[in-house]
Write a protein that holds these residues in place. Structure first.
Motif, PDB file in Angstrom:
ATOM      1  N   PHE A  35      84.783 -28.311  79.418  1.00 19.97           N
ATOM      2  CA  PHE A  35      85.290 -28.577  80.762  1.00 19.97           C
ATOM      3  C   PHE A  35      84.403 -27.904  81.810  1.00 19.97           C
ATOM      4  CE2 PHE A  35      89.191 -29.397  78.401  1.00 19.97           C
ATOM      5  CZ  PHE A  35      89.749 -30.462  79.106  1.00 19.97           C
ATOM      6  N   GLU A  36      84.353 -28.524  82.973  1.00 22.65           N
ATOM      7  CA  GLU A  36      83.733 -27.894  84.131  1.00 22.65           C
ATOM      8  C   GLU A  36      84.798 -27.686  85.196  1.00 22.65           C
ATOM      9  OE1 GLU A  36      79.593 -28.638  86.096  1.00 22.65           O
ATOM     10  OE2 GLU A  36      81.027 -29.990  87.068  1.00 22.65           O
ATOM     11  N   PHE A  71      80.832 -25.787  96.295  1.00 20.67           N
ATOM     12  CA  PHE A  71      81.640 -25.813  95.073  1.00 20.67           C
ATOM     13  C   PHE A  71      81.119 -24.785  94.070  1.00 20.67           C
ATOM     14  CE2 PHE A  71      82.138 -29.993  96.978  1.00 20.67           C
ATOM     15  CZ  PHE A  71      83.517 -30.129  96.971  1.00 20.67           C
ATOM     16  N   LYS A  72      82.002 -23.903  93.636  1.00 15.54           N
ATOM     17  CA  LYS A  72      81.682 -22.915  92.604  1.00 15.54           C
ATOM     18  C   LYS A  72      82.034 -23.521  91.252  1.00 15.54           C
ATOM     19  CE  LYS A  72      82.464 -18.056  91.382  1.00 15.54           C
ATOM     20  NZ  LYS A  72      82.679 -18.244  89.923  1.00 15.54           N
ATOM     21  N   LEU A  73      81.054 -23.610  90.374  1.00 14.26           N
ATOM     22  CA  LEU A  73      81.244 -24.265  89.083  1.00 14.26           C
ATOM     23  C   LEU A  73      81.326 -23.239  87.957  1.00 14.26           C
ATOM     24  CD1 LEU A  73      78.671 -27.198  89.465  1.00 14.26           C
ATOM     25  CD2 LEU A  73      81.099 -27.166  90.084  1.00 14.26           C
ATOM     26  N   ALA A  74      82.184 -23.512  86.991  1.00 15.57           N
ATOM     27  CA  ALA A  74      82.318 -22.653  85.816  1.00 15.57           C
ATOM     28  C   ALA A  74      82.665 -23.532  84.619  1.00 15.57           C
ATOM     29  CB  ALA A  74      83.401 -21.597  86.035  1.00 15.57           C
ATOM     30  N   LYS A  75      82.259 -23.113  83.443  1.00 20.16           N
ATOM     31  CA  LYS A  75      82.485 -23.919  82.239  1.00 20.16           C
ATOM     32  C   LYS A  75      83.452 -23.229  81.281  1.00 20.16           C
ATOM     33  CE  LYS A  75      78.009 -26.251  82.461  1.00 20.16           C
ATOM     34  NZ  LYS A  75      78.619 -27.504  82.958  1.00 20.16           N
ATOM     35  N   SER A  76      84.090 -24.045  80.457  1.00 18.54           N
ATOM     36  CA  SER A  76      85.024 -23.542  79.451  1.00 18.54           C
ATOM     37  C   SER A  76      85.070 -24.539  78.305  1.00 18.54           C
ATOM     38  CB  SER A  76      86.420 -23.357  80.055  1.00 18.54           C
ATOM     39  OG  SER A  76      86.847 -24.567  80.667  1.00 18.54           O
ATOM     40  N   GLY A 189     101.946 -31.297  77.398  1.00 18.14           N
ATOM     41  CA  GLY A 189     103.165 -32.087  77.565  1.00 18.14           C
ATOM     42  C   GLY A 189     102.994 -33.556  77.842  1.00 18.14           C
ATOM     43  N   LEU A 190     101.762 -34.074  77.781  1.00 19.69           N
ATOM     44  CA  LEU A 190     101.546 -35.508  77.970  1.00 19.69           C
ATOM     45  C   LEU A 190     101.259 -36.168  76.621  1.00 19.69           C
ATOM     46  CD1 LEU A 190      99.501 -35.396  81.285  1.00 19.69           C
ATOM     47  CD2 LEU A 190     101.624 -36.678  80.922  1.00 19.69           C
ATOM     48  N   PRO A 191     101.428 -37.488  76.517  1.00 20.33           N
ATOM     49  CA  PRO A 191     101.220 -38.166  75.222  1.00 20.33           C
ATOM     50  C   PRO A 191      99.745 -38.394  74.908  1.00 20.33           C
ATOM     51  CG  PRO A 191     101.930 -39.748  76.871  1.00 20.33           C
ATOM     52  CD  PRO A 191     102.016 -38.398  77.527  1.00 20.33           C
ATOM     53  N   GLY A 192      98.965 -37.318  74.988  1.00 21.30           N
ATOM     54  CA  GLY A 192      97.542 -37.374  74.733  1.00 21.30           C
ATOM     55  C   GLY A 192      96.861 -36.200  75.406  1.00 21.30           C
ATOM     56  N   MET A 193      95.581 -36.013  75.106  1.00 20.64           N
ATOM     57  CA  MET A 193      94.845 -34.875  75.624  1.00 20.64           C
ATOM     58  C   MET A 193      94.503 -35.043  77.107  1.00 20.64           C
ATOM     59  SD  MET A 193      93.511 -31.925  74.910  1.00 20.64           S
ATOM     60  CE  MET A 193      93.253 -31.816  73.124  1.00 20.64           C
ATOM     61  N   ILE A 194      94.707 -33.972  77.881  1.00 20.16           N
ATOM     62  CA  ILE A 194      94.330 -33.971  79.294  1.00 20.16           C
ATOM     63  C   ILE A 194      92.831 -33.712  79.403  1.00 20.16           C
ATOM     64  CG2 ILE A 194      94.623 -32.822  81.520  1.00 20.16           C
ATOM     65  CD1 ILE A 194      97.458 -32.022  80.589  1.00 20.16           C
ATOM     66  N   LEU A 195      92.101 -34.672  79.964  1.00 24.94           N
ATOM     67  CA  LEU A 195      90.657 -34.524  80.151  1.00 24.94           C
ATOM     68  C   LEU A 195      90.284 -34.287  81.610  1.00 24.94           C
ATOM     69  CD1 LEU A 195      89.185 -37.252  77.753  1.00 24.94           C
ATOM     70  CD2 LEU A 195      89.600 -34.820  77.309  1.00 24.94           C
ATOM     71  N   HIS A 201      95.958 -29.000  96.364  1.00 27.47           N
ATOM     72  CA  HIS A 201      96.236 -28.047  97.441  1.00 27.47           C
ATOM     73  C   HIS A 201      95.706 -26.646  97.134  1.00 27.47           C
ATOM     74  CE1 HIS A 201      98.499 -31.240  99.170  1.00 27.47           C
ATOM     75  NE2 HIS A 201      99.421 -31.236  98.218  1.00 27.47           N
ATOM     76  N   GLU A 202      95.307 -26.431  95.872  1.00 27.79           N
ATOM     77  CA  GLU A 202      94.687 -25.164  95.487  1.00 27.79           C
ATOM     78  C   GLU A 202      93.173 -25.289  95.468  1.00 27.79           C
ATOM     79  OE1 GLU A 202      97.108 -22.935  95.333  1.00 27.79           O
ATOM     80  OE2 GLU A 202      98.471 -24.656  95.484  1.00 27.79           O
ATOM     81  N   ASN A 203      92.676 -26.507  95.702  1.00 24.13           N
ATOM     82  CA  ASN A 203      91.228 -26.773  95.829  1.00 24.13           C
ATOM     83  C   ASN A 203      90.441 -26.495  94.554  1.00 24.13           C
ATOM     84  OD1 ASN A 203      92.043 -25.208  98.773  1.00 24.13           O
ATOM     85  ND2 ASN A 203      91.399 -27.348  98.829  1.00 24.13           N
ATOM     86  N   VAL A 204      91.027 -26.870  93.408  1.00 23.28           N
ATOM     87  CA  VAL A 204      90.344 -26.636  92.137  1.00 23.28           C
ATOM     88  C   VAL A 204      90.585 -27.800  91.186  1.00 23.28           C
ATOM     89  CG1 VAL A 204      92.311 -25.330  91.193  1.00 23.28           C
ATOM     90  CG2 VAL A 204      90.016 -24.967  90.254  1.00 23.28           C
ATOM     91  N   THR A 205      89.573 -28.117  90.376  1.00 24.55           N
ATOM     92  CA  THR A 205      89.689 -29.175  89.369  1.00 24.55           C
ATOM     93  C   THR A 205      89.056 -28.720  88.055  1.00 24.55           C
ATOM     94  OG1 THR A 205      87.565 -30.220  89.938  1.00 24.55           O
ATOM     95  CG2 THR A 205      89.531 -30.983  91.135  1.00 24.55           C
ATOM     96  N   TRP A 206      89.510 -29.332  86.964  1.00 25.68           N
ATOM     97  CA  TRP A 206      88.877 -29.194  85.658  1.00 25.68           C
ATOM     98  C   TRP A 206      88.637 -30.609  85.123  1.00 25.68           C
ATOM     99  CZ3 TRP A 206      92.786 -26.233  87.436  1.00 25.68           C
ATOM    100  CH2 TRP A 206      92.712 -24.842  87.309  1.00 25.68           C
ATOM    101  N   PHE A 207      87.401 -30.934  84.771  1.00 25.39           N
ATOM    102  CA  PHE A 207      87.116 -32.235  84.194  1.00 25.39           C
ATOM    103  C   PHE A 207      86.238 -32.079  82.960  1.00 25.39           C
ATOM    104  CE2 PHE A 207      88.693 -33.900  88.167  1.00 25.39           C
ATOM    105  CZ  PHE A 207      89.262 -35.106  87.789  1.00 25.39           C
ATOM    106  N   ALA A 208      86.567 -32.836  81.919  1.00 24.78           N
ATOM    107  CA  ALA A 208      85.782 -32.808  80.690  1.00 24.78           C
ATOM    108  C   ALA A 208      84.403 -33.393  80.943  1.00 24.78           C
ATOM    109  CB  ALA A 208      86.497 -33.592  79.595  1.00 24.78           C
ATOM    110  N   LYS A 209      83.375 -32.692  80.467  1.00 23.07           N
ATOM    111  CA  LYS A 209      82.008 -33.194  80.568  1.00 23.07           C
ATOM    112  C   LYS A 209      81.557 -33.822  79.248  1.00 23.07           C
ATOM    113  CE  LYS A 209      80.280 -32.737  83.937  1.00 23.07           C
ATOM    114  NZ  LYS A 209      80.460 -33.548  85.173  1.00 23.07           N
TER     115      LYS A 209
END
Length: 259
Positions: A35-36, A71-76, A189-195, A201-209
């Motif tokens: 994730f980024e 944008f401050k980027l970080a990986k996980s 809690g969703l019927p599949g993996m969150i990518l 409103h917190e100004n942050v996102t996580w997206f799978a790379k």
């Protein structure tokens, strides 16, 4: 050619095509996702400018825009094997954002282990100079699934919305091509993996790379063990006492530490 024959051939062709598509669909229950995390620093700084600090904060903001990206980027990574997941930040050697230090709103502070079979979660959480080991059940999230879709890291994803901690609006994109009900940080809690995950409103996102479809031994997904043992209620009490004199600034800190 008779009409009945055409109908039969058409049905056979549709059935064959559907079978072929099913065979070529990607389904995985084990692997690793990178994730980024993207934090909109300009928006966060602007929110913290008020009539009491606008003199020096406005100057700081102008200087920040000249020297630092928006944008401050970080990986996980999120490693998963069937119904076990482990979310871990990747060590970041880049300098901390000026003025913000270890502010939880702009840094990654959690290592989170989740057992989806038992709905239990263990999170190693860094709170300034102290580390806590928070053991509790997974957060109950009332997701509302929508018809909106998008592709993330090569997977078809569907959008779901929710509200957590009474006031934090969440947008998630999940794929049923990975039939594991996990996601980054503490979100499940969703019927599949969150990518894809956004807190607008917190100004942050996580997206799978990237998504690596590979075998993962269960003993490679182990919970963290370092930190002062507590649960969610105990952590809230500790934070409430620690931040009681921080005024308005405490509200953002409180939410960030508890996500």
């Amino acid at each position: 050619m008779k009409k009945s024959t055409i109908i039969i051939l058409t049905c056979l062709f549709i059935g064959f095509s559907t079978s072929l598509l099913a065979q070529n669909s990607r389904f995985t229950t084990q692997g690793e996702i990178e994730f980024e995390r993207s934090t909109n620093m300009y928006a966060i700084i602007q929110k913290r400018i008020n009539k009491d600090n606008e003199g020096y904060m406005s100057q700081f903001f102008e200087q920040y825009k000249k020297t630092s990206p928006q944008f401050k980027l970080a990986k996980s990574t999120l490693t998963f094997s069937n119904q076990l997941t482990l979310f871990k930040p990747i060590a970041d050697d880049s300098p901390a954002a000026p003025f913000f230090g270890e502010d939880p709103g702009v840094t990654q502070i959690n290592i989170t282990y989740t057992d989806l079979n038992t709905s239990q979660q263990i999170t190693q959480k860094k709170v300034f100079e102290e580390t806590f080991l928070v053991k509790d059940s997974t957060r109950t999230i009332r997701w509302k699934i929508t018809d909106e879709t998008r592709e993330i890291a090569g997977f078809n994803c569907r959008r779901a919305n929710a509200l957590v901690m009474d006031s934090i609006y969440v947008v998630a994109f999940y794929t049923d091509q990975i039939p594991v009900s996990g996601g980054p940080e503490s979100f499940t809690g969703l019927p599949g993996m969150i990518l894809g995950l956004a807190l607008p409103h917190e100004n942050v996102t996580w997206f799978a790379k990237t998504v690596s479809d590979r075998s993962v031994a269960t003993n490679k997904i182990i919970p963290p063990v370092k930190g002062k043992a507590t649960d969610n209620k105990g952590l809230k009490l500790t934070l409430t006492a620690a931040l009681k004199n921080w005024g308005e600034y405490a509200k953002g800190m409180f939410k960030a530490f508890l996500l």
